[in-house]
Design a protein around this motif. Structure first.
Motif, PDB file in Angstrom:
ATOM      1  N   SER A   3      42.151  41.246  42.851  1.00 63.29           N
ATOM      2  CA  SER A   3      42.742  42.426  42.207  1.00 63.29           C
ATOM      3  C   SER A   3      41.749  43.583  42.108  1.00 63.29           C
ATOM      4  CB  SER A   3      43.283  42.066  40.823  1.00 63.29           C
ATOM      5  OG  SER A   3      42.234  41.649  39.969  1.00 63.29           O
ATOM      6  N   GLU A   4      40.458  43.288  41.907  1.00 61.79           N
ATOM      7  CA  GLU A   4      39.470  44.370  41.816  1.00 61.79           C
ATOM      8  C   GLU A   4      39.349  45.106  43.149  1.00 61.79           C
ATOM      9  OE1 GLU A   4      38.051  45.724  39.089  1.00 61.79           O
ATOM     10  OE2 GLU A   4      39.396  44.308  38.106  1.00 61.79           O
ATOM     11  N   LYS A   7      42.335  47.304  43.459  1.00 61.26           N
ATOM     12  CA  LYS A   7      42.203  48.489  42.597  1.00 61.26           C
ATOM     13  C   LYS A   7      41.358  49.544  43.287  1.00 61.26           C
ATOM     14  CE  LYS A   7      42.620  46.307  38.064  1.00 61.26           C
ATOM     15  NZ  LYS A   7      41.898  45.961  36.818  1.00 61.26           N
ATOM     16  N   LYS A  11      42.858  53.181  44.744  1.00 62.62           N
ATOM     17  CA  LYS A  11      42.241  54.439  44.291  1.00 62.62           C
ATOM     18  C   LYS A  11      41.704  55.225  45.480  1.00 62.62           C
ATOM     19  CE  LYS A  11      38.672  56.295  41.245  1.00 62.62           C
ATOM     20  NZ  LYS A  11      37.606  55.938  40.281  1.00 62.62           N
ATOM     21  N   ARG A  49      47.349  49.135  38.871  1.00 61.00           N
ATOM     22  CA  ARG A  49      46.572  48.836  37.663  1.00 61.00           C
ATOM     23  C   ARG A  49      47.476  48.342  36.536  1.00 61.00           C
ATOM     24  NH1 ARG A  49      41.334  52.115  36.683  1.00 61.00           N
ATOM     25  NH2 ARG A  49      40.564  52.289  38.803  1.00 61.00           N
ATOM     26  N   CYS A  52      48.363  44.779  37.041  1.00 58.19           N
ATOM     27  CA  CYS A  52      47.272  43.868  36.665  1.00 58.19           C
ATOM     28  C   CYS A  52      47.236  43.599  35.165  1.00 58.19           C
ATOM     29  CB  CYS A  52      45.932  44.434  37.130  1.00 58.19           C
ATOM     30  SG  CYS A  52      45.757  44.416  38.927  1.00 58.19           S
TER      31      CYS A  52
END
Length: 123
Positions: A3-4, A7, A11, A49, A52
């Motif tokens: 997930s990071e 993200k 972005k 986001r 999440c």
């Protein structure tokens, strides 16, 4: 892909599209399509986001479906901008390709989560 990483990618996608839009010549078509593209492309990262932070699997799926829709919409406006700005095809295609990759990841995630939920309910 975790997930990071997603993200960061979502972005970066919004930022890359913002930079593309800054490079567009000013005219009424570019102005209107760009406004739409800014909204939907930035919504990709914002809604990912939010996904999440989902409270449940259903909430997570719902938010991922929004990300899916916003990616598809972003790709549509990129296609339109390419028609009116063929000289920027390379930059537009780069963003379209990243949107398509992100879309594939989201769709695959949605399918996997739905299958897991069906299997969990069946057991």
């Amino acid at each position: 892909m975790n997930s990071e990483t997603l993200k960061i990618r979502t972005k970066a996608y919004s930022i890359s599209i913002g930079k593309l839009i800054i490079s567009l010549p000013y005219n009424i078509i570019n102005k209107n399509y760009s406004n739409q593209l800014v909204r939907c492309s930035s919504s990709v990262g914002a809604n990912y986001r939010a996904a999440c932070r989902a409270k449940s699997t259903a909430d997570f799926l719902n938010k991922l479906k929004i990300v899916e829709e916003e990616l598809d919409e972003s790709m549509f406006f990129l296609e339109l901008l390419e028609e009116f700005n063929p000289e920027l095809k390379v930059g537009i295609q780069k963003n379209w390709n990243e949107g398509n990759e992100l879309l594939s990841i989201m769709v695959s995630s949605i399918i996997t989560i739905r299958k897991n939920e069906q299997n969990r309910k069946a057991s």
